[in-house]
Design a protein around this motif. Structure first.
Motif, mmCIF file in Angstrom:
data_model
loop_
_atom_site.group_PDB
_atom_site.id
_atom_site.type_symbol
_atom_site.label_atom_id
_atom_site.label_comp_id
_atom_site.label_asym_id
_atom_site.label_seq_id
_atom_site.Cartn_x
_atom_site.Cartn_y
_atom_site.Cartn_z
ATOM 1 N N LYS A 251 -19.264 -47.682 4.788
ATOM 2 C CA LYS A 251 -18.451 -46.531 4.393
ATOM 3 C C LYS A 251 -17.000 -46.936 4.188
ATOM 4 C CE LYS A 251 -17.213 -41.850 5.871
ATOM 5 N NZ LYS A 251 -17.367 -40.815 6.943
ATOM 6 N N GLU A 252 -16.491 -47.816 5.075
ATOM 7 C CA GLU A 252 -15.109 -48.287 4.943
ATOM 8 C C GLU A 252 -14.958 -49.195 3.723
ATOM 9 O OE1 GLU A 252 -13.630 -50.044 8.492
ATOM 10 O OE2 GLU A 252 -14.179 -48.340 9.758
ATOM 11 N N GLU A 253 -15.987 -50.012 3.456
ATOM 12 C CA GLU A 253 -15.943 -50.882 2.280
ATOM 13 C C GLU A 253 -15.818 -50.049 1.006
ATOM 14 O OE1 GLU A 253 -16.248 -54.241 1.852
ATOM 15 O OE2 GLU A 253 -16.691 -54.959 3.874
ATOM 16 N N PHE A 254 -16.660 -49.031 0.889
ATOM 17 C CA PHE A 254 -16.688 -48.227 -0.333
ATOM 18 C C PHE A 254 -15.527 -47.248 -0.419
ATOM 19 C CE2 PHE A 254 -21.184 -49.550 -0.377
ATOM 20 C CZ PHE A 254 -21.259 -49.993 -1.692
ATOM 21 N N ALA A 255 -14.835 -47.028 0.702
ATOM 22 C CA ALA A 255 -13.698 -46.106 0.681
ATOM 23 C C ALA A 255 -12.606 -46.578 -0.268
ATOM 24 C CB ALA A 255 -13.134 -45.930 2.090
ATOM 25 N N VAL A 256 -12.583 -47.892 -0.536
ATOM 26 C CA VAL A 256 -11.559 -48.421 -1.433
ATOM 27 C C VAL A 256 -11.693 -47.827 -2.831
ATOM 28 C CG1 VAL A 256 -12.880 -50.431 -2.238
ATOM 29 C CG2 VAL A 256 -10.391 -50.563 -2.099
ATOM 30 N N LEU A 257 -12.905 -47.419 -3.195
ATOM 31 C CA LEU A 257 -13.134 -46.864 -4.529
ATOM 32 C C LEU A 257 -12.578 -45.455 -4.676
ATOM 33 C CD1 LEU A 257 -16.783 -48.108 -5.153
ATOM 34 C CD2 LEU A 257 -14.635 -49.146 -5.882
ATOM 35 N N ALA A 258 -12.156 -44.858 -3.556
ATOM 36 C CA ALA A 258 -11.561 -43.524 -3.623
ATOM 37 C C ALA A 258 -10.056 -43.586 -3.859
ATOM 38 C CB ALA A 258 -11.856 -42.754 -2.330
ATOM 39 N N ARG A 259 -9.498 -44.789 -3.900
ATOM 40 C CA ARG A 259 -8.050 -44.917 -4.104
ATOM 41 C C ARG A 259 -7.727 -44.929 -5.585
ATOM 42 N NH1 ARG A 259 -6.875 -49.839 0.208
ATOM 43 N NH2 ARG A 259 -7.785 -48.788 2.035
ATOM 44 N N PRO A 260 -6.949 -43.967 -6.058
ATOM 45 C CA PRO A 260 -6.635 -43.892 -7.494
ATOM 46 C C PRO A 260 -6.009 -45.163 -8.043
ATOM 47 C CG PRO A 260 -5.985 -41.865 -6.383
ATOM 48 C CD PRO A 260 -6.370 -42.831 -5.308
ATOM 49 N N GLN A 261 -5.138 -45.803 -7.257
ATOM 50 C CA GLN A 261 -4.457 -46.992 -7.768
ATOM 51 C C GLN A 261 -5.428 -48.159 -7.960
ATOM 52 O OE1 GLN A 261 -1.709 -47.195 -9.066
ATOM 53 N NE2 GLN A 261 -0.207 -45.858 -8.129
ATOM 54 N N VAL A 262 -6.443 -48.252 -7.108
ATOM 55 C CA VAL A 262 -7.452 -49.295 -7.292
ATOM 56 C C VAL A 262 -8.232 -49.039 -8.573
ATOM 57 C CG1 VAL A 262 -9.581 -50.297 -6.362
ATOM 58 C CG2 VAL A 262 -7.650 -49.823 -4.837
ATOM 59 N N LEU A 263 -8.617 -47.789 -8.796
ATOM 60 C CA LEU A 263 -9.373 -47.449 -10.002
ATOM 61 C C LEU A 263 -8.535 -47.671 -11.254
ATOM 62 C CD1 LEU A 263 -11.158 -44.195 -8.776
ATOM 63 C CD2 LEU A 263 -12.085 -46.512 -8.913
ATOM 64 N N LEU A 264 -7.255 -47.332 -11.195
ATOM 65 C CA LEU A 264 -6.382 -47.578 -12.349
ATOM 66 C C LEU A 264 -6.212 -49.069 -12.598
ATOM 67 C CD1 LEU A 264 -3.600 -44.874 -11.813
ATOM 68 C CD2 LEU A 264 -5.406 -44.875 -13.535
ATOM 69 N N GLY A 265 -6.144 -49.861 -11.511
ATOM 70 C CA GLY A 265 -6.055 -51.309 -11.675
ATOM 71 C C GLY A 265 -7.296 -51.872 -12.354
ATOM 72 N N LEU A 266 -8.468 -51.383 -11.959
ATOM 73 C CA LEU A 266 -9.713 -51.829 -12.595
ATOM 74 C C LEU A 266 -9.736 -51.438 -14.072
ATOM 75 C CD1 LEU A 266 -12.281 -50.827 -9.805
ATOM 76 C CD2 LEU A 266 -11.413 -53.113 -10.308
ATOM 77 N N LEU A 267 -9.246 -50.247 -14.383
ATOM 78 C CA LEU A 267 -9.215 -49.796 -15.776
ATOM 79 C C LEU A 267 -8.274 -50.658 -16.619
ATOM 80 C CD1 LEU A 267 -10.154 -47.760 -17.876
ATOM 81 C CD2 LEU A 267 -8.330 -46.215 -17.098
ATOM 82 N N MET A 268 -7.127 -51.032 -16.051
ATOM 83 C CA MET A 268 -6.199 -51.917 -16.761
ATOM 84 C C MET A 268 -6.856 -53.264 -17.076
ATOM 85 S SD MET A 268 -2.458 -51.485 -14.973
ATOM 86 C CE MET A 268 -2.811 -50.703 -13.415
ATOM 87 N N THR A 269 -7.616 -53.780 -16.116
ATOM 88 C CA THR A 269 -8.299 -55.059 -16.322
ATOM 89 C C THR A 269 -9.301 -54.966 -17.464
ATOM 90 O OG1 THR A 269 -8.017 -55.656 -13.988
ATOM 91 C CG2 THR A 269 -9.753 -56.787 -15.211
ATOM 92 N N VAL A 270 -10.090 -53.897 -17.485
ATOM 93 C CA VAL A 270 -11.071 -53.712 -18.551
ATOM 94 C C VAL A 270 -10.385 -53.700 -19.909
ATOM 95 C CG1 VAL A 270 -12.713 -52.104 -19.567
ATOM 96 C CG2 VAL A 270 -12.742 -52.502 -17.103
ATOM 97 N N MET A 271 -9.314 -52.935 -20.021
ATOM 98 C CA MET A 271 -8.648 -52.782 -21.317
ATOM 99 C C MET A 271 -7.944 -54.061 -21.753
ATOM 100 S SD MET A 271 -7.163 -48.908 -21.060
ATOM 101 C CE MET A 271 -8.300 -47.514 -21.198
ATOM 102 N N GLY A 272 -7.345 -54.776 -20.804
ATOM 103 C CA GLY A 272 -6.669 -56.010 -21.178
ATOM 104 C C GLY A 272 -7.629 -57.035 -21.754
ATOM 105 N N PHE A 273 -8.754 -57.251 -21.075
ATOM 106 C CA PHE A 273 -9.665 -58.298 -21.533
ATOM 107 C C PHE A 273 -10.593 -57.854 -22.651
ATOM 108 C CE2 PHE A 273 -7.965 -61.468 -19.150
ATOM 109 C CZ PHE A 273 -8.723 -62.622 -19.176
ATOM 110 N N ALA A 274 -10.755 -56.553 -22.853
ATOM 111 C CA ALA A 274 -11.504 -56.104 -24.032
ATOM 112 C C ALA A 274 -10.785 -56.537 -25.298
ATOM 113 C CB ALA A 274 -11.677 -54.589 -23.998
#
Length: 389
Positions: free
Chosen positions: A191-214
């Motif tokens: 539960k603590e491991e997956f809690a990181v996915l509830a952080r907006p800044q982590v999700l935005l960071g992942l989205l930036m990575t997708v868009m940069g390398f696409a």
């Protein structure tokens, strides 16, 4: 920098060769297996999706294992997958073998990035990540051109046999030089491991990575047909030009790491903007041979200058129990961007303006990533970021 960090670089080199080498073999694979260039390009997308799916699953499955053992086991999976690629008799089985190989990728870089940052002082974390990722740049600088030449001379299957041998060597280097874990990992509850996915800044960071390398892979996937059919180079000339691209990757990777150590968000936004500008410039540079070679090198600099800032941003925002998972997910995000980029480039070729428009269309994607970065900064000003563990 400790020698263990360069052992991680050796593992990254092996994985980088198998991911990128297919770009220099598209024409040979498509001709031998009787598929179109865009279908051959989907071998990049299949690999990338395998990384995206395998990264979180294997990270969770191995979270109680010693990190050194995890890294060595992943290199063994990688080696077996490349052997399967070398003997695949059909397009479908080659795709399946590529996906098998890709399962090792995300977790290796995710766990490796955490190990790399644990080996150095806090002020050198971005540089440590960039040195590990130098394995990818060396793979592109040396491994990919050599693999393309080997495939041209002895058939594309010979390239995968060579990469399997590299995997064995990398596993031995990791076993010898990476230090054993000082203590057995004690991961927290899932539960603590997956809690990181509830952080907006982590999700935005992942989205930036997708868009940069696409944006990067929309062009890099089809670099061989672009150079031969638009610029007018022979197939034999592609390998030396890939050397220029690989040199640019090495330079950009180290520069991006140094910049991110000093000013992370400035480096992140600056490299995304630079990448978008470079992709537009390639539209004109590919019309003549000398500018094409020069700007291919500059494209490499812009492409990998984004890597360390993007990875460190997610690590910083994750912190705590979910850091390994977030790190692996970000590697998956790099590869989701690769998959989307390969698909986007193929769509532009088959159903859009054509091969010559791939560069300027791809520039729109990192521009969107830049907008996400601005949004992330705006949110961060409203609430403080978590401290890095």
């Amino acid at each position: 920098m400790p020698i263990a960090l360069f052992a991680l670089t050796a593992g990254a080199f092996g994985i980088g060769v198998t991911e990128f080498v297919i770009m220099g073999l598209l024409l040979q694979v498509s001709a031998d297996l009787g598929v179109s260039i865009s279908q051959a390009g989907l071998l990049i997308s299949g690999y990338a999706f395998g990384v995206f799916l395998g990264a979180p699953l294997l990270t969770i499955a191995t979270r109680r294992m010693p990190r050194k053992a995890v890294l060595i086991a992943l290199m063994i999976i990688f080696t077996l997958g490349n052997i399967a690629c070398a003997v695949a008799p059909s397009y479908g089985l080659l795709m399946a073998a590529r996906i098998l190989t890709s399962l090792a990728h995300g977790t290796f870089f995710g766990v490796g990035a955490v190990v790399a940052t644990s080996l150095v002082p806090p002020e050198r974390k971005a540089s440590a990540i960039s040195i590990m990722f130098t394995g990818l740049t060396i793979a592109t600088l040396m491994g990919v051109p050599f693999g393309a030449w080997l495939g041209l001379q002895f058939g594309w299957r010979s390239t995968f046999w060579a990469v399997a041998a590299i995997g064995l060597v990398a596993a031995v280097v990791l076993a010898v030089f990476v230090p054993a874990d000082k203590e057995k990992p004690q991961p927290g509850p899932l539960k603590e491991e997956f809690a990181v996915l509830a952080r907006p800044q982590v999700l935005l960071g992942l989205l930036m990575t997708v868009m940069g390398f696409a944006g990067v892979f929309a062009v890099f996937t089809y670099i061989q047909p672009i150079l031969t059919r638009i610029t007018g180079f022979s197939e034999a000339a592609v390998s030396p030009i890939l050397l220029v691209f690989g040199g640019g990757l090495a330079v950009g990777n180290l520069l991006g790491g140094r910049w991110a150590d000093k000013r992370l968000m400035q480096a992140l936004m600056g490299t995304l903007a630079l990448l978008a500008v470079m992709l537009v410039a390639l539209t004109f540079a590919f019309q003549a041979k000398i500018p094409a070679v020069l700007f291919t090198g500059l494209f490499g600099i812009a492409a990998f200058a984004t890597v360390a800032p993007l990875q460190l941003r997610v690590l910083e925002q994750a912190g705590g129990a979910g850091q390994s998972l977030a790190s692996s997910l970000n590697i998956g995000a790099f590869n989701l961007g690769n998959a989307f980029g390969a698909w986007l480039g193929g769509t532009v070729i088959d159903h859009g303006p054509g091969l010559g428009a791939v560069t300027w269309v791809s520039a729109l994607v990192p521009l969107a990533g830049l907008l996400v970065a601005w949004w992330s900064v705006a949110l961060e000003r409203r609430s403080p970021a978590p401290a890095m563990a």
